[in-house]
Scaffold this motif. Structure first.
Motif, PDB file in Angstrom:
ATOM      1  N   VAL A  16       0.842  -1.195   0.000  1.00 52.93           N
ATOM      2  CA  VAL A  16       0.000   0.000   0.000  1.00 52.93           C
ATOM      3  C   VAL A  16       0.880   1.248   0.000  1.00 52.93           C
ATOM      4  CG1 VAL A  16      -1.703   1.324   1.324  1.00 52.93           C
ATOM      5  CG2 VAL A  16      -1.960  -1.148   1.098  1.00 52.93           C
ATOM      6  N   LEU A  17       1.908   1.284   0.838  1.00 58.72           N
ATOM      7  CA  LEU A  17       2.795   2.448   0.883  1.00 58.72           C
ATOM      8  C   LEU A  17       3.535   2.637  -0.442  1.00 58.72           C
ATOM      9  CD1 LEU A  17       4.318   2.278   4.476  1.00 58.72           C
ATOM     10  CD2 LEU A  17       2.578   3.828   3.601  1.00 58.72           C
ATOM     11  N   ALA A  18       4.012   1.546  -1.018  1.00 57.72           N
ATOM     12  CA  ALA A  18       4.719   1.645  -2.305  1.00 57.72           C
ATOM     13  C   ALA A  18       3.787   2.179  -3.386  1.00 57.72           C
ATOM     14  CB  ALA A  18       5.283   0.278  -2.702  1.00 57.72           C
ATOM     15  N   HIS A  19       2.548   1.702  -3.400  1.00 55.94           N
ATOM     16  CA  HIS A  19       1.576   2.181  -4.389  1.00 55.94           C
ATOM     17  C   HIS A  19       1.276   3.661  -4.164  1.00 55.94           C
ATOM     18  CE1 HIS A  19      -2.581   2.291  -6.258  1.00 55.94           C
ATOM     19  NE2 HIS A  19      -1.760   2.088  -7.251  1.00 55.94           N
ATOM     20  N   ALA A  20       1.115   4.070  -2.897  1.00 56.02           N
ATOM     21  CA  ALA A  20       0.837   5.477  -2.591  1.00 56.02           C
ATOM     22  C   ALA A  20       1.983   6.368  -3.059  1.00 56.02           C
ATOM     23  CB  ALA A  20       0.599   5.648  -1.092  1.00 56.02           C
ATOM     24  N   ILE A  21       3.207   5.942  -2.831  1.00 59.89           N
ATOM     25  CA  ILE A  21       4.370   6.729  -3.265  1.00 59.89           C
ATOM     26  C   ILE A  21       4.395   6.832  -4.789  1.00 59.89           C
ATOM     27  CG2 ILE A  21       6.901   6.708  -3.405  1.00 59.89           C
ATOM     28  CD1 ILE A  21       6.812   5.492  -0.512  1.00 59.89           C
TER      29      ILE A  21
END
Length: 168
Positions: free
Chosen positions: A147-152
């Motif tokens: 989720v964090l990688a996608h948000a970035i």
């Protein structure tokens, strides 16, 4: 000949330490609120984020017991409204707020309060027995790092967008 194949194994059950927080009805948060909230308590139609913010703190609670807990259960009207992880706690004077991550698809959501009591105290500690997450639950809940990688990735793309310039 008899078939002597082994019986299917029962799902592995685990005992989890939980903190149950019984929420009252929606009301104004005492000000100044250390978490910056205007409202606390439960109301129909809240988003996962709103419910998590309203329910995770600030409470007079046993810090050591919270630190040992695996899950926090936010309960209203006798029903588990939201389950979250317990990753720690933040301190606010003599009170604490649970830090963690909401798990809106947890199988306990929508179930009866597993630690009911008639006490006025909204905090109750206990142990529940549960089976590991099902494959469907695991698929519906993306890994935190994904989720964090996608948000970035999405925010970086948005930062690089350029507005079209019209020339005369």
């Amino acid at each position: 000949m008899s078939d002597s194949s082994p019986a299917p194994a029962a799902p592995h059950v685990r005992e989890l330490q939980v903190v149950r927080i019984k929420l009252g009805n929606e009301r104004a948060a005492p000000q100044p609120d250390p978490l910056g909230r205007d409202l606390i308590g439960y109301a129909e139609g809240l988003t996962t984020h709103e419910l998590w913010l309203r329910g995770r703190g600030v409470w007079k609670a046993k810090l050591t017991t919270i630190a040992e807990a695996d899950l926090v259960l936010l309960v209203a009207e006798g029903t588990v409204q939201l389950v979250g992880t317990v990753d720690g706690a933040s301190f606010h004077d003599a009170r604490v707020a649970v830090t963690g991550m909401p798990l809106p698809h947890h199988p306990l959501v929508g179930q009866s309060d597993p630690l009911p009591n008639n006490s006025q105290n909204p905090i109750k500690y206990g142990t529940i027995t549960t089976a590991p997450p099902t494959a469907a639950m695991a698929e519906s809940q993306r890994d935190h790092h994904q989720v964090l990688a996608h948000a970035i990735e999405v925010l970086t793309e948005a930062a690089h967008l350029r507005r079209r310039v019209l020339h005369q």
